[in-house]
Design an enzyme around this catalytic site. Structure first.
Site, PDB file in Angstrom:
ATOM      1  N   LEU A 229      78.480  51.528 -29.960  1.00  0.00           N
ATOM      2  CA  LEU A 229      79.686  51.034 -29.299  1.00  0.00           C
ATOM      3  C   LEU A 229      79.441  49.686 -28.627  1.00  0.00           C
ATOM      4  CD1 LEU A 229      82.585  52.041 -28.479  1.00  0.00           C
ATOM      5  CD2 LEU A 229      81.547  52.599 -26.282  1.00  0.00           C
ATOM      6  N   ASP A 230      80.369  48.796 -28.729  1.00  0.00           N
ATOM      7  CA  ASP A 230      80.307  47.465 -28.111  1.00  0.00           C
ATOM      8  C   ASP A 230      79.194  46.596 -28.692  1.00  0.00           C
ATOM      9  OD1 ASP A 230      82.224  48.552 -26.513  1.00  0.00           O
ATOM     10  OD2 ASP A 230      81.091  48.462 -24.656  1.00  0.00           O
TER      11      ASP A 230
END
EC number: 3.5.1.10
Lengths: 287, 287, 287, 287
Positions: A229-230
């Site tokens: 994520l990210d």
């Protein structure tokens, strides 16, 4: 009738002769190169290329051209795609409460700016909340989610991807974290808009974080979705100047403008085969 | 219940004591200044100010505050307005074939980003062509125009301004040149988006002109409408980078993005009383 | 002879009557306000103001004006400064191997763009390495440093600050980490240029980090120096667009341009009393 | 020892087979393509290409490579150049009173950012006025000019071009209008920085014009010099935001920053063979 044109996108280990091999094939197939960009990553030894071309003599068609190119591709061990530019990609848009990116994508699609067919809009909110977005003629699916029903919701989502034949999934401020399993399944054909200038303010409420830190520019990031994520490879970013006068609400307002233009650019780049993954990064052949 | 707040906007010949006079009045009226910006134009000797304030003791109301301020205003010969920030301005939007600015303004209005009531959308095209714009709940008027019927059409337009009580008229890519008479009547409460980075490419087809000249940045301009076409005081401008690869169609596409964000900013500045005319120029107290 | 003008910069707890109190004082002292900006931080309840003014009747001089203002300042518990704009601040510049910021500041100083006197340039490298920077007429001090001699070097540095009466210390790519003690002593009058768009890539080799992460924009940050490295209140930031084609060396080259313009702006803002610290943030009254 | 690398820059009428012809030649000559960009101008039917490559087997040298390429070039009727990237171009810089662009170019040259040898700096002012520019080791020529002596001064200038073998002449705020004759002689190897965002404010004192018009962004333009003043093909442009607060002097100050970075980019693009003239426009293969 418009002459068809094609876009060839490829990457492989860099060795001498790739451009010569590709361009000789196209020349012999009676094609004219309209645009070409390439990149050699000297750190990884990987070669990337995007070529737009059209047949000038015969009209062999996409499949015949691809079949002929297979020999070149095998010689250099290429990852490659060859598309007719007139073919529209099937796109699924995922959205939550905030619809500025959805509304922007729908508008660009309606006026013909984005060459795609919207095969589904999926939300964890009901259709009624999207008063400002023109969903007429768009298949809308409400897939509510709770911590308990997440596996079932993702299973329904995945079925929808398969049934609609979605080739690209756009997380247009979809405020749910995809499971590792779904991220993995969608890997390479899913892009996200992160409401922060990564790697600046990861996690929740990035504009509030930016306000607290007192930065002088805020931004947004569109990236390919991977399990991390990210941290997916970045496709596009942009910023706007802010000042001490801007409240967190002002940042959120300015952020909407940045988010929608960053996501729209990223979607267009993907639809036009301008984005090629390169490990943790991307090669983006912009216009 | 939210505490009311007010915005006072003024200009006058610059003499010592203006700020002291204004701030003493507000202090005595039991008000607290939340934000203030001022500007002294040393070339013209003119003074400009914008103050946001709220009453902290009694709640005198807008009219009582204005009545009390009248003495200060007269002492300095001020042009001034005093508004309750909760009051929404009545806005008429004029549009022609291209609806990207219209669509953008409608969206920002629906989500509450622009504090206005849309009293009318007027077009020289029929409503049916605006497939991408969500006109639900908005009074739409089709006022077709030909060279022969221009006086009658403008008369109808003016009647609509009067009937709806429009306080601001936004030319959102309205591709008709207003007559001197109508421009004069609307002067000071009408803004336009010019699809060029003025004074660069005046007149028709500016993106094609920009393409022919080979410039490396294109832009758009929002300005107050005066009798002199393309020469009204500029409120806001912005640009985007282009390259030799960009066709005229690409410039038009990129131009849409610039136009809509420049116009949206200008409309917001006007609605928030941030724009004060200063001869051929404007003072814009941005946030 | 030019009329003198003054800049008053202040902050205090926000209560009604501050603007009225300040402007009444200036009016009674025979002064005309040329420019004023203010900001109310609603989160902290703190008020900030910068006023530029000149006497229009008598010429009381800076000290008489300050003495008179003392009563107003005490009434509101203000932190404040009052300066004659003609007075040039004494500035010390610290530099290491890379001299692009030094060269840029020297040039702006020589052509009169920055209203300062350079009381010293200090480096941990000898003067001979600065072939490209014009140090003629500038007091240069070579203060070499090693891990062992750091305390002595910092002591020498501090003596130099005291002897020269430096009012501002500019770390112009000074690649040494100041000790907590020295940071503390210089707090409030020392600014740094960080070669990264903070909080993005803290620590060493930020352009290489940016390259590895594949970001599409790089930037630089100028901030006030506090004990917490890379975390001082930000004054100014800027960015430039990069692409996959840019090598780490290209990023370093582009970074030089960003760094020098961000630092030059920050220095000018400080010299013109436009920067007021606000906890972990700054208020910057830009022009 | 670094491996040599070469840059081939070409344009010709577009026909099928150009890329295949060029890349086949390079492959057979034992070269590896490091970077390539091309552009097909569909309006004029003209093809442009820039290729960076290095020999991977034998080391034929620049002249042998060029001799071999001659056959390909003739087949397609190409305008072309082939350079060893290690060869530094001989550059003459012309300057008048304002030295910010001169100072900037000298700095970039000294730190190795611009691959050039400065064969002469020529000014219509004496060397003494350039207190801020480090001219050490640079041949400086003072060629004063009056309306009466213009022919003689330009003759002296031209002799200097011939004697020094200048391959590029940079007008770094040289405030004299070149005669048609000299413009013609220098055509194709001379670039100018215009202190305006062309075509906005042609002619004298563009920042004052911009101030009077009240524009919200100012810019600068670097272009190839042709006979038509202010109308040569544009290489690079950039802008900065301004406000009503900016005086003409502020605009001039901000303008200096824009001018020097726009000119520095344009010079680098030319030195790296990234700029190819295309009628009234340029093709610029940026990095």
């Amino acid at each position: 009738m418009t002459t068809p044109s094609y876009v060839l996108s490829l990457s492989c280990t860099n060795v001498p002769g790739i451009v010569a091999g590709v361009s000789a094939y196209l020349f012999e197939a009676g094609c004219n190169i309209l645009d070409a960009q390439q990149f050699d990553d000297v750190e990884t030894g990987r070669f990337f290329m995007r070529i737009v071309f059209n047949p000038v003599r015969a009209q062999p068609g996409r499949d015949a051209l691809a079949a002929g190119f297979e020999a070149v591709a095998q010689r250099f061990g290429m990852d490659w795609t060859l598309r007719d530019r007139a073919e529209r990609r099937r796109v699924m848009i995922l959205v939550s409460r905030f619809d500025h990116c959805l509304n922007d994508l729908l508008y660009r699609w309606r006026i013909g700016e984005l060459a795609m067919d919207i095969c589904a809009v999926v939300s964890n909110y009901p259709r009624e909340i999207y008063g400002a977005a023109d969903l007429a003629g768009v298949p809308f699916h409400h897939l509510p989610i709770t911590p308990d029903t997440k596996p079932q919701q993702e299973a329904a989502l995945w079925r929808l991807v398969e049934e609609t034949g979605a080739e690209l999934v756009v997380l247009a401020r979809y405020m749910q974290i995809l499971s590792d399993d779904l991220s993995h399944k969608l890997s390479g054909r899913c892009i996200n808009i992160h409401h922060s200038f990564l790697p600046g303010f990861k996690g929740a409420r990035p504009y509030h974080q930016a306000h607290e830190r007192g930065v002088k520019l805020i931004g947004a990031t569109s990236h390919l979705v991977t399990g991390d994520l990210d941290e997916g490879p970045i496709i596009e970013q942009d910023v706007e100047r802010i000042s001490h006068r801007d409240t967190p609400d002002d940042l959120v307002r300015k952020g909407r403008d940045i988010e929608r233009r960053v996501l729209a650019r990223a979607v267009r780049y993907v639809l036009e085969d301008r984005v090629i993954a390169n490990g943790r990064k991307t090669v983006v052949f912009t216009d």
